[in-house]
Design a protein around this motif. Structure first.
Motif, short mmCIF file in Angstrom:
data_model
loop_
_atom_site.label_atom_id
_atom_site.label_comp_id
_atom_site.label_asym_id
_atom_site.label_seq_id
_atom_site.Cartn_x
_atom_site.Cartn_y
_atom_site.Cartn_z
N THR A 66 0.81 -1.22 0.00
CA THR A 66 0.00 0.00 0.00
C THR A 66 0.85 1.27 0.00
O THR A 66 0.33 2.35 -0.28
CB THR A 66 -0.94 0.02 1.21
N ASP A 67 2.14 1.17 0.31
CA ASP A 67 3.03 2.33 0.28
C ASP A 67 3.59 2.62 -1.11
O ASP A 67 4.25 3.64 -1.31
CB ASP A 67 4.20 2.14 1.26
N LEU A 68 3.34 1.72 -2.05
CA LEU A 68 3.85 1.91 -3.40
C LEU A 68 2.87 2.72 -4.23
O LEU A 68 1.66 2.65 -4.03
CB LEU A 68 4.08 0.55 -4.08
N PRO A 69 3.38 3.48 -5.20
CA PRO A 69 2.47 4.16 -6.13
C PRO A 69 1.60 3.14 -6.85
O PRO A 69 2.03 2.01 -7.12
CB PRO A 69 3.42 4.85 -7.11
N ALA A 70 0.39 3.53 -7.20
CA ALA A 70 -0.58 2.62 -7.81
C ALA A 70 -0.03 1.97 -9.08
O ALA A 70 -0.26 0.79 -9.32
CB ALA A 70 -1.87 3.36 -8.12
N GLU A 71 0.73 2.73 -9.89
CA GLU A 71 1.26 2.16 -11.14
C GLU A 71 2.26 1.04 -10.89
O GLU A 71 2.44 0.17 -11.74
CB GLU A 71 1.86 3.25 -12.04
N ASP A 72 2.92 1.03 -9.74
CA ASP A 72 3.82 -0.07 -9.39
C ASP A 72 3.05 -1.21 -8.73
O ASP A 72 3.27 -2.39 -9.03
CB ASP A 72 4.93 0.40 -8.46
N ALA A 73 2.16 -0.87 -7.81
CA ALA A 73 1.43 -1.88 -7.04
C ALA A 73 0.55 -2.75 -7.93
O ALA A 73 0.41 -3.95 -7.68
CB ALA A 73 0.59 -1.21 -5.95
N VAL A 74 -0.03 -2.18 -8.97
CA VAL A 74 -0.95 -2.94 -9.83
C VAL A 74 -0.23 -4.08 -10.56
O VAL A 74 -0.86 -5.07 -10.92
CB VAL A 74 -1.67 -1.99 -10.82
N LYS A 75 1.06 -3.98 -10.74
CA LYS A 75 1.84 -5.00 -11.45
C LYS A 75 2.28 -6.15 -10.55
O LYS A 75 2.91 -7.10 -11.02
CB LYS A 75 3.08 -4.37 -12.08
N PHE A 144 8.30 6.55 -1.22
CA PHE A 144 7.05 5.91 -0.82
C PHE A 144 5.97 6.98 -0.77
O PHE A 144 6.25 8.15 -0.52
CB PHE A 144 7.18 5.26 0.56
N ILE A 145 4.74 6.57 -0.98
CA ILE A 145 3.61 7.51 -0.97
C ILE A 145 3.51 8.22 0.37
O ILE A 145 3.41 9.44 0.43
CB ILE A 145 2.29 6.76 -1.27
N SER A 146 3.55 7.46 1.45
CA SER A 146 3.30 8.04 2.77
C SER A 146 4.56 8.56 3.47
O SER A 146 4.44 9.23 4.49
CB SER A 146 2.62 7.00 3.66
#
Length: 170
Positions: A66-75, A144-146
């Motif tokens: 959940t700390d990763l940007p969405a474009e990385d996490a989705v993969k 990280f996002i947060s």
């Protein structure tokens, strides 16, 4: 000047001075305790004369997807935590700054985690200040996002970047 990178052993550490008292103290007084307790390993860059020019510590950690940007996490698989390697400390002695040792230590860490039997998704660092953030970002790390001062570098992307750089040198 040629340097070699190896695990810390019975190397002289008393003269090491990077200009950050906490990093100097850790290296001189605490690092061997962490190694003995198996909470981190320490790798050093030695000058041709055998002087410790730089060091970094490497330990296992995990990072929340959940700390990763969405474009990385989705993969990635939907695991709540991903395996990672933590560069807890990285310092270059003042006498050796400006010679690319910080980058060389990051490349060494990438190689070590890539060769490790357990899978490691990324290297993680906690930057001490904005200058450190810029240094890591220059090497491809992302915040990280947060936690903007905490950065990560996917190992697969780093290996691809290193291979591309090696190809361009040929």
């Amino acid at each position: 000047m040629g340097f070699r990178i190896e695990p810390l052993a019975a190397h002289g550490r008393a003269a090491f001075a990077c200009g950050v008292p906490a990093l100097d103290r850790y290296f001189r007084e605490i690092v061997t305790q962490d190694i003995r307790r198996r909470v981190s390993n320490c790798f050093i860059a030695l000058s041709a004369e055998g002087t410790v020019a730089a060091y970094y510590t490497l330990a296992a950690t995990s990072l929340p997807i959940t700390d990763l940007p969405a474009e990385d996490a989705v993969k990635l698989p939907r695991y709540p935590l991903l395996p990672a390697g933590l560069i807890g400390r990285l310092a270059v002695d003042d006498r050796f700054k400006g010679q690319g040792l910080g980058s060389a230590l990051i490349v060494d860490a990438i190689g070590r985690v890539a060769r490790a039997d357990p899978a490691v998704f990324a290297l993680v660092v906690d930057a001490k200040d904005e200058a450190a953030v810029r240094f890591y970002q220059h090497l491809g790390f992302q915040s990280f996002i947060s936690h903007p001062m905490k950065l990560y570098l996917p190992v697969a992307a780093a290996l691809k970047r290193l291979a591309s750089q090696a190809q361009s040198l040929k």
